[in-house]
Scaffold this motif. Structure first.
Motif, PDB file in Angstrom:
ATOM      1  N   GLY A   1       7.162  -3.385  18.212  1.00 22.02           N
ATOM      2  CA  GLY A   1       5.666  -3.625  18.485  1.00 22.02           C
ATOM      3  C   GLY A   1       4.982  -4.778  18.152  1.00 22.02           C
ATOM      4  O   GLY A   1       3.976  -5.391  18.861  1.00 22.02           O
ATOM      5  N   THR A   2       5.225  -5.508  17.120  1.00 22.14           N
ATOM      6  CA  THR A   2       4.570  -6.442  16.355  1.00 22.14           C
ATOM      7  C   THR A   2       4.660  -7.621  17.515  1.00 22.14           C
ATOM      8  O   THR A   2       3.352  -8.329  17.811  1.00 22.14           O
ATOM      9  CB  THR A   2       4.767  -6.876  14.967  1.00 22.14           C
ATOM     10  N   LEU A   3       5.738  -7.870  17.848  1.00 24.35           N
ATOM     11  CA  LEU A   3       5.625  -9.396  18.726  1.00 24.35           C
ATOM     12  C   LEU A   3       5.932  -8.904  20.299  1.00 24.35           C
ATOM     13  O   LEU A   3       5.451  -9.579  21.174  1.00 24.35           O
ATOM     14  CB  LEU A   3       7.011 -10.292  18.289  1.00 24.35           C
TER      15      LEU A   3
ATOM     16  N   GLY B   1       2.583  -2.504  12.007  1.00 21.69           N
ATOM     17  CA  GLY B   1       2.913  -3.619  11.270  1.00 21.69           C
ATOM     18  C   GLY B   1       4.422  -4.018  10.815  1.00 21.69           C
ATOM     19  O   GLY B   1       5.125  -3.171  11.401  1.00 21.69           O
ATOM     20  N   LEU B   2       4.517  -5.178  10.350  1.00 18.66           N
ATOM     21  CA  LEU B   2       6.153  -5.443   9.843  1.00 18.66           C
ATOM     22  C   LEU B   2       5.994  -6.151   8.475  1.00 18.66           C
ATOM     23  O   LEU B   2       4.932  -6.899   8.254  1.00 18.66           O
ATOM     24  CB  LEU B   2       6.674  -6.398  11.049  1.00 18.66           C
ATOM     25  N   GLY B   3       6.651  -5.639   7.652  1.00 23.17           N
ATOM     26  CA  GLY B   3       6.969  -6.184   6.192  1.00 23.17           C
ATOM     27  C   GLY B   3       8.633  -6.787   6.162  1.00 23.17           C
ATOM     28  O   GLY B   3       9.243  -5.712   6.281  1.00 23.17           O
TER      29      GLY B   3
ATOM     30  N   SER C   1       9.020  -1.478   9.357  1.00 25.64           N
ATOM     31  CA  SER C   1       8.328  -1.794  10.423  1.00 25.64           C
ATOM     32  C   SER C   1       7.914  -0.492  11.081  1.00 25.64           C
ATOM     33  O   SER C   1       8.468   0.334  10.857  1.00 25.64           O
ATOM     34  CB  SER C   1       8.990  -2.613  11.641  1.00 25.64           C
ATOM     35  N   THR C   2       6.614  -0.642  11.910  1.00 19.11           N
ATOM     36  CA  THR C   2       6.091   0.454  12.335  1.00 19.11           C
ATOM     37  C   THR C   2       6.196   0.247  14.005  1.00 19.11           C
ATOM     38  O   THR C   2       5.839  -0.752  14.689  1.00 19.11           O
ATOM     39  CB  THR C   2       4.745   0.780  12.118  1.00 19.11           C
ATOM     40  N   GLY C   3       6.261   1.533  14.533  1.00 16.15           N
ATOM     41  CA  GLY C   3       6.346   1.427  16.378  1.00 16.15           C
ATOM     42  C   GLY C   3       5.204   2.550  16.784  1.00 16.15           C
ATOM     43  O   GLY C   3       4.811   3.364  16.123  1.00 16.15           O
ATOM     44  N   TYR C   4       5.020   2.474  17.795  1.00 15.78           N
ATOM     45  CA  TYR C   4       3.651   3.220  18.418  1.00 15.78           C
ATOM     46  C   TYR C   4       3.991   3.285  19.980  1.00 15.78           C
ATOM     47  O   TYR C   4       4.071   2.131  20.821  1.00 15.78           O
ATOM     48  CB  TYR C   4       2.356   2.695  18.138  1.00 15.78           C
TER      49      TYR C   4
END
Length: 829
Positions: free
Chosen positions: A180-182, A567-569, A586-589
């Protein structure tokens, strides 16, 4: 050239067929590496500025015959070597797609660890599952997928996009884990990005291919690059694929007239007592109600054409734009009996609804890349797509043969049910603006803005009749949604701090805001049993008319808003130039939305913890990429057709607690010798549901304790569907150098353990047992640039289920195609 369509007797006289004819005199195949590339990629690697600002699957450098060719991917919105970044991605180049005869996403899944795709018959779409998470009901505007699909970076929001023919592709990249971040919307567990071949300035190259196979398969595809001037070029590419259906029509076994009269008598008496103003009389079963001729189920008849332009006025500015037209006149896949009736062939069905598909889409995709200065580049990506479609589908699949015009062999089921999409229209557009750093820097960064809009409408009819089409109405409904909109906006950014030559620290975020509206939607069921004619609802009828016999029992108007910060780390360490390790969170939604009655349901979220490694051994002859992940999945949107306590029907979506998912993935590619290549992928997946009580009309379930659903089952702790514990793919090919060319035999075999086909885990019929499926091929590449390719798919002729149901009494299932074989002949120029 005219391509004859055996079933209909018609010839292709469309613009697409004329374009194929124009290309016939020049022929063949796009030159590419002869093996798939599978691995994982890295953000922020210092690719050249022009490459970084123009994400395309870049051509590899000339290959050392003893090494695996390096492949470039766009997983991080930059063109990077796929061995240099910690994002789990499988890259399949043009040659790999050709070797595996990839036409749809369903042909890709065996090549990617932890990936599966399921065909859905009534809407004729493909739904995807990755790492054990997916949604079989993501086949209309009512449910979104967890795996996002992109073409040239442009999001395809509706699942019909995944069924389009995959043609003239440079590569397919399958990204695993939240993206999701990119990559944005609905990439909760992964994303699939298809890169088309772009025009080249100054090139007159082209290719053409003709194919033939069993089930009267005919195929043709070609492409031509046309230079316009020193700054412009265009490319024309076309494809047509057709074959007869796999499913034969059974002859009806019509009972004697006396037997019919005896079966119908009590029903007629009871009906006439209850409805004296609308009496019925005995009718013999009409054999003409059964389909015996015409197109069969599981037939293909698809065509597409793409016109692409490139304008590059300077080294710092270029614009790629394409227009694509796609048409589908094939048929859906039918639900087959898992245990066929005595004397009947497995690939056959008793059909009383003729199959049809009439789909058409038009898409425009645009990308502008501008190198503003040596340090900053800009990209503007825009897309527009419009889809129109209709279809007819035999939902009962002949599971309950009629015993009279109004009775069937199983009193618990109606006998006749059709699921008909009278009309569906999906229109969407999107804009994305990106600014990114270029060149080798201490901090590589990317910032972007995104906006997307959808405007969808559909009418979906379900006539259910007792016995036959002539019988009494069991239940029938018409679901009319004239306008459903989605607006999605987002801002995102990602940066990689190159702490030292070996250490890289990446962080990213995306803020998404979604708004959905349902306007004017109604659910309507037939209610005037006392006066109106007892006939199946048809496209010519208007269920909203007061004289139609239909009543509106539910209105779907509503508005829903949702937003989320994801977000992503990630940290990665280059052990040396051939080995690296990484760890990421990382998180998804996926946004919530509206269901029947305008009722809202909540969003899904996923947190993915992942560690991995990427290694190259023996001077580039062996490549191994591994990853291990643990996913906390919350708010699983479980969607299914349900019957309400008052007898009406609809599609219900409920949020489960989620699931616990973890697994391991590995991909190994090796050149054992300069002429021997092996590819191996494997995945272990553990996916268990948390708290969920699910209902579905597709299964016989016990009475439900939930007030709004008639039948349901507590599936807490069950395995997620389409998630085998272990799956592997092994490919091998050898090249024989001959005097005038190269002969390449190849074999590919896929094995996976048993997997459930629904969340209900209802025993062996609801499960695909462990299986092995093998494909073989033999290709001859001549030095004169022509080639011959023979293949056999599903050598074992295995019956592999992708979904199952028992709503009609006996267990039925959708299946992958039986054994198919064919040849392709092509030429490049």
């Amino acid at each position: 050239m005219n391509l004859h369509v055996p079933q209909s007797g018609k010839r292709l006289l469309t613009p697409i067929s004329l374009a194929i004819f124009a290309l016939m005199t020049n022929a063949t195949v796009y030159a590419a590496d002869t093996a798939p590339a599978a691995a994982d990629a890295q953000a922020g690697s210092a690719a050249p500025a022009a490459e970084q600002s123009a994400p395309q699957a870049a051509p590899a450098a000339p290959a050392d015959s003893g090494k695996i060719t390096e492949v470039y991917v766009t997983a991080t919105k930059r063109t990077t070597s796929l061995q240099k970044t910690p994002v789990a991605v499988t890259a399949l180049n043009a040659a790999a797609l050709d070797d595996n005869h990839v036409q749809t996403i369903q042909d890709v899944v065996n090549l990617v660890p932890g990936f599966s795709a399921t065909g859905q018959g009534d809407h004729g779409v493909i739904t995807m599952t990755m790492r054990g998470i997916g949604n079989d009901s993501a086949k209309t505007e009512y449910a979104d997928p967890e795996v996002a699909s992109f073409v040239d970076g442009v999001y395809s929001p509706r699942p019909e996009g995944a069924t389009a023919l995959l043609f003239d592709l440079d590569a397919i990249e399958v990204l695993r884990g939240p993206q999701g971040t990119l990559w944005g919307r609905n990439s909760t567990v992964g994303a699939v990005n298809m890169q088309t071949v772009k025009p080249e300035i100054g090139s007159n190259a082209g290719n053409f291919e003709l194919g033939y196979g069993n089930y009267a398969r005919l195929g043709a595809r070609g492409a031509l690059n046309i230079p316009i001037n020193s700054t412009m070029a265009m490319r024309v590419s076309v494809v047509h694929e057709q074959h007869d259906g796999y499913v034969d029509y059974q002859a009806p076994n019509i009972p004697s007239l006396a037997s019919q009269q005896a079966a119908a008598a009590p029903v007629i008496a009871a009906w006439n007592t209850a409805h004296p103003t609308n009496p019925i009389a005995f009718q013999p079963i009409n054999p003409n109600n059964y389909v015996r001729m015409g197109k069969k189920y599981s037939a293909q008849d698809q065509s597409a054409a793409r016109l692409s332009f490139l304008w590059q006025p300077s080294a710092d500015l270029k614009w790629n734009i394409s227009y694509e037209h796609y048409i589908d006149r094939g048929t859906p896949s039918i639900n087959l009996l898992q245990q066929q009736r005595p004397g009947q062939d497995f690939w056959s069905a008793l059909v009383d609804t003729a199959p049809s598909v009439d789909r058409e889409s038009n898409s425009v995709r645009s990308r502008v890349d501008w190198q503003i200065n040596p340090d900053i580049a800009m990209a503007y990506i825009a897309g527009y797509s419009r889809f129109n479609g209709s279809s007819t589908f035999d939902q009962d699949g002949g599971a309950n043969p009629a015993t009279s015009f109004t009775t069937a062999s199983s009193s618990a089921s109606a006998g006749y049910q059709a699921n008909n999409t009278v009309g569906s229209k999906y229109k969407n557009y999107s804009h994305e603006l990106e600014f990114m750093s270029t060149g080798k820097r201490e901090v590589d960064w990317l910032l972007g803005l995104y906006y997307a809009n959808e405007d969808n409408s559909i009418r979906f009819d379900i006539p259910i009749m007792n016995g036959t089409q002539q019988g009494t109405i069991n239940w029938q409904g018409s679901f009319i949604q004239p306008k459903e909109t989605v607006d999605s906006t987002a801002a995102f950014g990602q940066a990689t701090w190159n702490i030292a030559d070996a250490w890289h620290l990446t962080g990213g975020f995306r803020y998404t805001s979604d708004k959905r509206k349902n306007i004017g939607g109604t659910n309507n069921n037939f209610s005037d049993y006392a006066n109106s004619p007892l006939v199946p609802v048809s496209p010519s009828s208007d269920p909203l008319s007061p004289s139609s016999g239909f009543t509106t029992y539910q209105r779907n108007d509503g508005e829903y808003k949702d937003h989320k910060l994801t977000g992503l780390g990630r940290i990665s360490y280059d052990i040396d130039k051939n080995n690296m390790v990484f760890a990421s969170v990382s998180t998804g939604y996926k946004s919530g939305g509206l269901q029947d009655g305008g009722r809202p349901y909540g969003s899904e979220t996923l947190t993915n913890y992942e560690v991995g490694s990427k290694s190259t051994f023996l001077g580039g002859k062996v490549r191994m990429n591994n990853s291990a992940y643990y996913e906390k999945f919350k708010g699983f949107q479980f969607s299914a057709p349900v019957t309400n306590p008052d007898g009406t029907r609809g599609l219900a979506t409920n949020n489960a607690e989620g699931a616990n998912v973890w697994g391991l993935e590995t991909e190994i590619a090796a050149k054992i010798t300069p002429v021997d290549r092996v590819q191996f992928t494997a995945a272990y997946t553990h996916a268990k549901l948390k708290k969920l009580i699910g209902g579905s009309n597709d299964y016989v379930l016990p009475k439900c304790s939930i007030p709004d659903i008639s039948t349901c089952l507590d599936v807490t702790g069950n395995d997620m569907p389409h998630a085998p514990k272990f799956a592997m793919q092994l490919q091998y090919q050898h090249s024989f150098e001959l005097a005038d060319g190269t002969l390449i035999p190849r074999i590919s075999t896929h094995y996976e353990t048993a997997s459930w086909l629904s969340v209900f885990n209802l025993g062996e019929p609801d499960r695909q047992k462990a299986y092995n499926r093998t494909d073989i091929g033999l290709r001859y590449d001549a030095q004169a640039k022509w080639y011959f390719d023979a293949f056999v798919r599903n050598v074992e002729d295995g019956k592999i289920k992708t979904s199952a149901m028992n709503a009609n009494g006996p267990w039925q299932a959708q299946y992958l195609p039986p054994r198919t074989f064919g040849i392709n002949v092509g030429r490049s120029f």
